[in-house]
Design an enzyme around this catalytic site. Structure first.
Site, mmCIF file in Angstrom:
data_model
loop_
_atom_site.group_PDB
_atom_site.id
_atom_site.type_symbol
_atom_site.label_atom_id
_atom_site.label_comp_id
_atom_site.label_asym_id
_atom_site.label_seq_id
_atom_site.Cartn_x
_atom_site.Cartn_y
_atom_site.Cartn_z
ATOM 1 C CB ILE B 107 16.396 20.385 23.524
ATOM 2 C CG1 ILE B 107 16.462 19.653 24.860
ATOM 3 C CG2 ILE B 107 16.927 19.505 22.404
ATOM 4 C CD1 ILE B 107 15.329 18.680 25.057
ATOM 5 C CB CYS B 108 19.282 23.860 19.892
ATOM 6 S SG CYS B 108 19.250 24.659 18.290
ATOM 7 C CG LEU B 109 15.486 18.249 17.483
ATOM 8 C CD1 LEU B 109 16.738 17.776 16.753
ATOM 9 C CD2 LEU B 109 14.898 17.100 18.300
#
Lengths: 92, 180
Positions: B107-109
């Site tokens: 996940i890119c957060l």
């Protein structure tokens, strides 16, 4: 009419609290008057410190965080402003 | 006689529970996070290793609106003992066509990496994940195919994502099973 009272013994009680507004440290979420997870005793053993931005943390908590960050990029975990220890606690 | 033994066993167990090695700082902080947990409607939490193993849990997130409405997305959280000085490691276990989630579940957060700070909590991370489904970000993508489709043809992107959620569908060469 007067009483002649003789004090045999007296017992003084004092209470203390950190003057830190918010009641828990934002990092460990433990009360300022208590100890952070690594602290053994509350009080002088688990001091509370302020940044110039006005946010307070347990000394152990903020130190651990600052040590994990780059020397050149020390910021307050609340507001991300540059972290600098404030000289003394504000007096009320 | 048998009963006597079982009582003794129980006493031993109780003693072991009391002498439990000290909880890690991460566990202590997680207890606070759990007592303040504020899940949105449709979002649930479970502890696959038992409720006393707070450092591993799963979140099932169901967006109430937006492109991913009605889907259920499963996230696995591994919380380090150094929490909150380090963020939890999170994987998305549901295969999803999303610009900011790759097919391995990474996940890119921002708050899970460079913008993590210890005043954030499990609540803040779940808000972040909800936001990711309401407002997928085609810039700086993990899944380029999804990002390009979202940027070029939002209507097509939305219908493909909904088809995958409802019935399962191929998008490009990848199959996405239903997840409602």
């Amino acid at each position: 009419m007067t009483f002649d009272v003789e004090i045999v013994r007296w017992h003084a009680v004092a209470s203390w609290t950190w003057n830190a507004g918010d009641d828990v440290c934002g990092i460990c979420r433990m009360p300022f008057d208590g100890c952070p997870p690594d602290g053994k005793y509350p009080g002088d053993d688990s001091p509370v410190v302020w940044g110039v931005c006005g946010h307070a943390f347990h000394l152990q908590c903020i130190q651990k965080w600052l040590q994990s960050q780059a020397q050149t990029d020390q910021r307050c975990p609340f507001c991300r402003r540059a972290w600098e220890f404030k000289a003394a606690a504000p007096s009320s | 006689m048998i009963k006597l033994f079982s009582v003794k066993e129980k006493q031993k167990k109780d003693a072991a529970a009391i002498n439990n090695p000290k909880q890690s700082a991460g566990e202590l902080r997680m207890q606070k996070d759990m007592s303040e947990l504020n899940l949105a409607k449709g979002t649930t939490i479970s502890f696959p290793d038992g409720k006393d193993k707070l450092l591993h849990f799963e979140i099932f997130l169901k967006p109430e609106d937006g492109i991913y409405k009605a889907g259920t997305f499963h996230f696995d959280f591994q919380v380090p003992t150094s929490y909150p000085h380090e963020p939890p490691k999170i994987k998305c276990k549901t295969k999803v066509f999303h610009p900011n989630i790759d097919l391995d579940g990474n996940i890119c957060l921002n708050i899970l990496r460079e913008d993590w700070k210890p005043v954030l909590s499990i609540n803040s991370i779940i808000y972040g994940l909800q936001f990711l489904f309401l407002d997928p970000n085609p810039e700086d993508p993990l899944n380029k195919e999804a990002a390009e489709m979202l940027a070029n043809n939002k209507a097509k992107f939305e219908s493909q994502v909904q088809a995958a959620i409802q019935r399962g569908a191929y998008i490009g060469s990848n199959h996405f099973p239903p997840c409602r």
